[in-house]
Design a protein around this motif. Structure first.
Motif, PDB file in Angstrom:
ATOM      1  N   HIS A 151     -15.576  56.407  26.128  1.00 31.13           N
ATOM      2  CA  HIS A 151     -15.236  54.987  26.128  1.00 31.13           C
ATOM      3  C   HIS A 151     -16.376  54.236  25.442  1.00 31.13           C
ATOM      4  N   PHE A 152     -16.272  54.094  24.131  1.00 32.46           N
ATOM      5  CA  PHE A 152     -17.356  53.466  23.387  1.00 32.46           C
ATOM      6  C   PHE A 152     -17.379  51.951  23.547  1.00 32.46           C
ATOM      7  N   SER A 153     -16.224  51.323  23.650  1.00 29.92           N
ATOM      8  CA  SER A 153     -16.189  49.862  23.630  1.00 29.92           C
ATOM      9  C   SER A 153     -15.498  49.301  24.861  1.00 29.92           C
ATOM     10  N   LYS A 154     -15.992  49.638  26.039  1.00 29.35           N
ATOM     11  CA  LYS A 154     -15.389  49.090  27.253  1.00 29.35           C
ATOM     12  C   LYS A 154     -15.658  47.595  27.384  1.00 29.35           C
ATOM     13  N   ALA A 155     -16.826  47.135  26.953  1.00 31.96           N
ATOM     14  CA  ALA A 155     -17.156  45.721  27.099  1.00 31.96           C
ATOM     15  C   ALA A 155     -16.327  44.859  26.162  1.00 31.96           C
ATOM     16  N   GLY A 156     -16.079  45.330  24.944  1.00 31.39           N
ATOM     17  CA  GLY A 156     -15.274  44.583  23.985  1.00 31.39           C
ATOM     18  C   GLY A 156     -16.076  43.506  23.288  1.00 31.39           C
ATOM     19  N   SER A 157     -15.920  43.445  22.007  1.00 33.94           N
ATOM     20  CA  SER A 157     -16.585  42.422  21.219  1.00 33.94           C
ATOM     21  C   SER A 157     -15.519  41.606  20.493  1.00 33.94           C
ATOM     22  N   GLN A 158     -15.953  40.605  19.793  1.00 30.73           N
ATOM     23  CA  GLN A 158     -15.015  39.762  19.049  1.00 30.73           C
ATOM     24  C   GLN A 158     -14.247  40.576  18.014  1.00 30.73           C
ATOM     25  N   ALA A 159     -14.917  41.519  17.358  1.00 30.31           N
ATOM     26  CA  ALA A 159     -14.246  42.329  16.340  1.00 30.31           C
ATOM     27  C   ALA A 159     -13.142  43.174  16.962  1.00 30.31           C
ATOM     28  N   PHE A 160     -13.405  43.784  18.117  1.00 30.20           N
ATOM     29  CA  PHE A 160     -12.384  44.599  18.765  1.00 30.20           C
ATOM     30  C   PHE A 160     -11.236  43.744  19.292  1.00 30.20           C
ATOM     31  N   ARG A 161     -11.545  42.545  19.775  1.00 33.49           N
ATOM     32  CA  ARG A 161     -10.469  41.647  20.219  1.00 33.49           C
ATOM     33  C   ARG A 161      -9.576  41.252  19.054  1.00 33.49           C
ATOM     34  N   LEU A 162     -10.175  41.010  17.886  1.00 29.85           N
ATOM     35  CA  LEU A 162      -9.400  40.668  16.701  1.00 29.85           C
ATOM     36  C   LEU A 162      -8.521  41.834  16.261  1.00 29.85           C
TER      37      LEU A 162
ATOM     38  N   LYS B 117      -3.097  44.317  15.976  1.00 29.58           N
ATOM     39  CA  LYS B 117      -2.156  45.401  16.287  1.00 29.58           C
ATOM     40  C   LYS B 117      -1.025  44.906  17.180  1.00 29.58           C
ATOM     41  N   ARG B 118      -1.362  44.055  18.151  1.00 30.00           N
ATOM     42  CA  ARG B 118      -0.352  43.539  19.064  1.00 30.00           C
ATOM     43  C   ARG B 118       0.620  42.620  18.333  1.00 30.00           C
ATOM     44  N   SER B 119       0.140  41.830  17.371  1.00 30.11           N
ATOM     45  CA  SER B 119       1.024  40.899  16.674  1.00 30.11           C
ATOM     46  C   SER B 119       2.016  41.617  15.767  1.00 30.11           C
ATOM     47  N   ALA B 120       1.740  42.871  15.395  1.00 30.01           N
ATOM     48  CA  ALA B 120       2.693  43.615  14.579  1.00 30.01           C
ATOM     49  C   ALA B 120       3.937  43.957  15.372  1.00 30.01           C
ATOM     50  N   ALA B 121       3.787  44.242  16.648  1.00 30.95           N
ATOM     51  CA  ALA B 121       4.924  44.609  17.485  1.00 30.95           C
ATOM     52  C   ALA B 121       5.461  43.420  18.274  1.00 30.95           C
ATOM     53  N   GLU B 122       4.583  42.487  18.623  1.00 27.27           N
ATOM     54  CA  GLU B 122       4.968  41.326  19.423  1.00 27.27           C
ATOM     55  C   GLU B 122       4.459  40.059  18.753  1.00 27.27           C
ATOM     56  N   PRO B 123       5.105  39.599  17.676  1.00 25.37           N
ATOM     57  CA  PRO B 123       4.588  38.418  16.970  1.00 25.37           C
ATOM     58  C   PRO B 123       4.703  37.155  17.812  1.00 25.37           C
ATOM     59  N   ASP B 124       3.768  36.246  17.596  1.00 23.36           N
ATOM     60  CA  ASP B 124       3.818  34.961  18.281  1.00 23.36           C
ATOM     61  C   ASP B 124       4.986  34.146  17.745  1.00 23.36           C
ATOM     62  N   VAL B 125       5.614  33.374  18.600  1.00 23.78           N
ATOM     63  CA  VAL B 125       6.737  32.535  18.201  1.00 23.78           C
ATOM     64  C   VAL B 125       6.184  31.242  17.623  1.00 23.78           C
ATOM     65  N   VAL B 126       6.629  30.909  16.415  1.00 26.59           N
ATOM     66  CA  VAL B 126       6.181  29.701  15.743  1.00 26.59           C
ATOM     67  C   VAL B 126       7.231  28.628  15.971  1.00 26.59           C
ATOM     68  N   THR B 127       6.816  27.499  16.525  1.00 26.38           N
ATOM     69  CA  THR B 127       7.770  26.436  16.822  1.00 26.38           C
ATOM     70  C   THR B 127       7.639  25.250  15.882  1.00 26.38           C
ATOM     71  N   SER B 128       6.697  25.271  14.974  1.00 23.87           N
ATOM     72  CA  SER B 128       6.554  24.162  14.035  1.00 23.87           C
ATOM     73  C   SER B 128       6.242  24.721  12.652  1.00 23.87           C
ATOM     74  N   ARG B 129       6.369  23.864  11.660  1.00 25.47           N
ATOM     75  CA  ARG B 129       6.084  24.297  10.291  1.00 25.47           C
ATOM     76  C   ARG B 129       4.601  24.133   9.993  1.00 25.47           C
ATOM     77  N   LEU B 130       4.163  24.721   8.915  1.00 27.15           N
ATOM     78  CA  LEU B 130       2.765  24.623   8.530  1.00 27.15           C
ATOM     79  C   LEU B 130       2.445  23.199   8.108  1.00 27.15           C
ATOM     80  N   PRO B 131       1.235  22.704   8.388  1.00 29.62           N
ATOM     81  CA  PRO B 131       0.895  21.354   7.951  1.00 29.62           C
ATOM     82  C   PRO B 131       0.813  21.287   6.430  1.00 29.62           C
ATOM     83  N   GLY B 132       1.321  20.210   5.879  1.00 29.50           N
ATOM     84  CA  GLY B 132       1.267  20.012   4.428  1.00 29.50           C
ATOM     85  C   GLY B 132       2.454  20.574   3.678  1.00 29.50           C
ATOM     86  N   THR B 133       3.342  21.293   4.333  1.00 29.15           N
ATOM     87  CA  THR B 133       4.530  21.802   3.644  1.00 29.15           C
ATOM     88  C   THR B 133       5.630  20.751   3.700  1.00 29.15           C
ATOM     89  N   PRO B 134       6.303  20.495   2.578  1.00 21.46           N
ATOM     90  CA  PRO B 134       7.344  19.475   2.581  1.00 21.46           C
ATOM     91  C   PRO B 134       8.554  19.920   3.394  1.00 21.46           C
TER      92      PRO B 134
END
Length: 95
Positions: A44-55, A60-77
């Motif tokens: 268990h090399f990274s039990k504590a977890g760093s910012q890089a491992f969290r990212l 990896k999680r967003s590939a299988a479980e993407p976040d739901v987007v409820t609004s459009r990007l700012p600046g897009t017409p």
């Protein structure tokens, strides 16, 4: 200090910490006292977890479980419909 994993003869698992390379092959089980053998397991090399491992985990999680987007990007017409579904608008002159 390294963490070593042991398995009792009844199948229960537990961990103990010992200096690197000085862990005994068998230790008494904390619940029943029977001799338990040391297991070969992945470190268990990274039990504590760093910012890089969290990212990396979030990516990896967003590939299988993407976040739901409820609004459009700012600046897009805002896209307008090229036609109206109202039947009265068909009578209006077209450019």
């Amino acid at each position: 200090m390294a963490t070593y994993e042991y398995r009792c003869s009844d199948g229960s698992l537990f961990e103990e910490t010992h200096p690197m390379g000085k862990a005994p092959d068998a230790v008494p089980c904390p619940s029943c006292g029977a001799p338990s053998r040391r297991l070969i397991s992945a470190p268990h090399f990274s039990k504590a977890g760093s910012q890089a491992f969290r990212l990396i985990d979030a990516t990896k999680r967003s590939a299988a479980e993407p976040d739901v987007v409820t609004s459009r990007l700012p600046g897009t017409p805002r896209r307008l419909q090229p036609y109206s579904s109202n039947p009265l608008h068909r009578k209006l002159p077209r450019p």
